[in-house]
Design an enzyme around this catalytic site. Structure first.
Site, mmCIF file in Angstrom:
data_model
loop_
_atom_site.group_PDB
_atom_site.id
_atom_site.type_symbol
_atom_site.label_atom_id
_atom_site.label_comp_id
_atom_site.label_asym_id
_atom_site.label_seq_id
_atom_site.Cartn_x
_atom_site.Cartn_y
_atom_site.Cartn_z
ATOM 1 N N HIS A 180 -70.813 17.665 -12.354
ATOM 2 C CA HIS A 180 -70.967 16.928 -11.094
ATOM 3 C C HIS A 180 -69.672 16.911 -10.282
ATOM 4 C CE1 HIS A 180 -71.174 12.879 -8.899
ATOM 5 N NE2 HIS A 180 -72.037 13.673 -8.279
ATOM 6 N N HIS A 208 -66.014 15.583 -1.430
ATOM 7 C CA HIS A 208 -66.908 14.433 -1.490
ATOM 8 C C HIS A 208 -66.360 13.246 -0.708
ATOM 9 C CE1 HIS A 208 -69.144 10.994 -3.061
ATOM 10 N NE2 HIS A 208 -70.053 11.836 -3.523
ATOM 11 N N ASP A 213 -74.506 20.660 -2.580
ATOM 12 C CA ASP A 213 -74.962 19.390 -2.018
ATOM 13 C C ASP A 213 -74.477 19.352 -0.572
ATOM 14 O OD1 ASP A 213 -75.610 16.818 -1.367
ATOM 15 O OD2 ASP A 213 -74.671 15.895 -3.123
#
Length: 278
Positions: free
Chosen positions: A5, A40, A84
């Site tokens: 992740h 992120h 993502d």
């Protein structure tokens, strides 16, 4: 499929692979419609550095190195990556342009214009079912560039928006139809690792739809799974993939009695677009 992740810096890639992952997930942020960074930002999962990053093009080129046989960095077990795509703030016109830009970026920097590029499968994950035009444009660009064959390596995940509430699975299915997608569907459910574990009701619903006669879902994955107990629960529900900050935890569970005879890590020969029949 065991996905590391939030792997956004190139130095993190071998770390997650050496810890047992056979796939990774990266967060792609945009400036307007231009994919610019793997990044992120804050907040993020507990215990992680939220601000690791790389330029998008460099990140794809590095992924190519790790997934191209014969390259000195090649990892045979590295078979899939999830992008993502942080398109939440884009308007409809920007979403279409973003689909074009991501397609061209992957074609040039990962697939090497179709000339012995990386071999891994790719899942494009979008945060809003209203962004189905991204997928339509992505596919159109690869076809126009003469590389429709590369779509065999691409899957899709439409998983939001999360507020005010998640869309129904019927609404998700309709969005995939609008995107022109039939097959190659990954669907995810999950929570950040600092949130309390719920009853996994939606995850169970997704798995049930995957296994139904008219199911449109190829694979189901759950995130972020960092605890041994959560790993066991997710496997018991019947997921195909787990996204984690600690791949070795999932490896440990896969080696436990009760799981080692039912599950194994996927290899390149396993088709990520094919629903596993028990």
């Amino acid at each position: 499929w065991l996905m590391g992740h939030m792997v956004n810096a190139v130095k993190q890639i071998p770390t997650f692979l050496n810890d047992g992952a056979n796939a990774i997930e990266a967060d792609i942020t945009f400036k307007g419609a231009v994919p610019t960074y793997s990044y992120h930002g804050t907040p993020c999962d507990f215990g992680r550095d939220c601000i690791r990053w790389e330029y998008f093009d460099v990140f794809l080129q590095t992924l190519r190195d790790y997934t191209t046989p014969g390259n000195s960095k090649y990892y045979e077990k590295f078979i899939l990556f999830v992008l993502d795509l942080k398109t939440g703030s884009l308007n409809n016109n920007e979403v279409r342009k973003a689909g074009e830009n991501v397609a061209k970026g992957l074609l040039k920097n990962y697939w090497n214009d179709g000339n012995s590029g990386g071999r891994a499968y790719v899942v494009l994950s979008l945060p809003d079912i209203a962004h189905y035009e991204f997928i339509r444009t992505f596919k159109e660009v690869l076809k126009a560039e003469g590389h429709e064959d590369l779509l065999d390596k691409v899957g899709y995940d439409l998983s939001g928006p999360y507020l005010p509430s998640l869309p129904s699975l019927d609404s998700v299915h309709e969005a995939f139809k609008k995107a022109g997608v039939d097959g190659h569907v990954w669907l995810s459910d999950g929570l950040t690792n600092w949130a309390p574990l719920g009853d996994m009701a939606r995850l169970k619903e997704i798995v049930k739809r995957r296994d139904s006669e008219n199911g449109f879902i190829s694979k189901v994955y759950y995130w972020s799974v960092d605890r041994y107990s959560t790993t066991r629960t997710a496997l018991d529900v019947g997921v195909d993939g787990i996204m984690t900050n600690f791949p070795y935890v999932i490896i440990d569970v896969l080696n436990e009695n009760g799981y080692k005879d039912k599950y194994r890590l996927a290899t390149y020969d396993d088709n990520p677009w094919e629903t596993f029949k028990k």
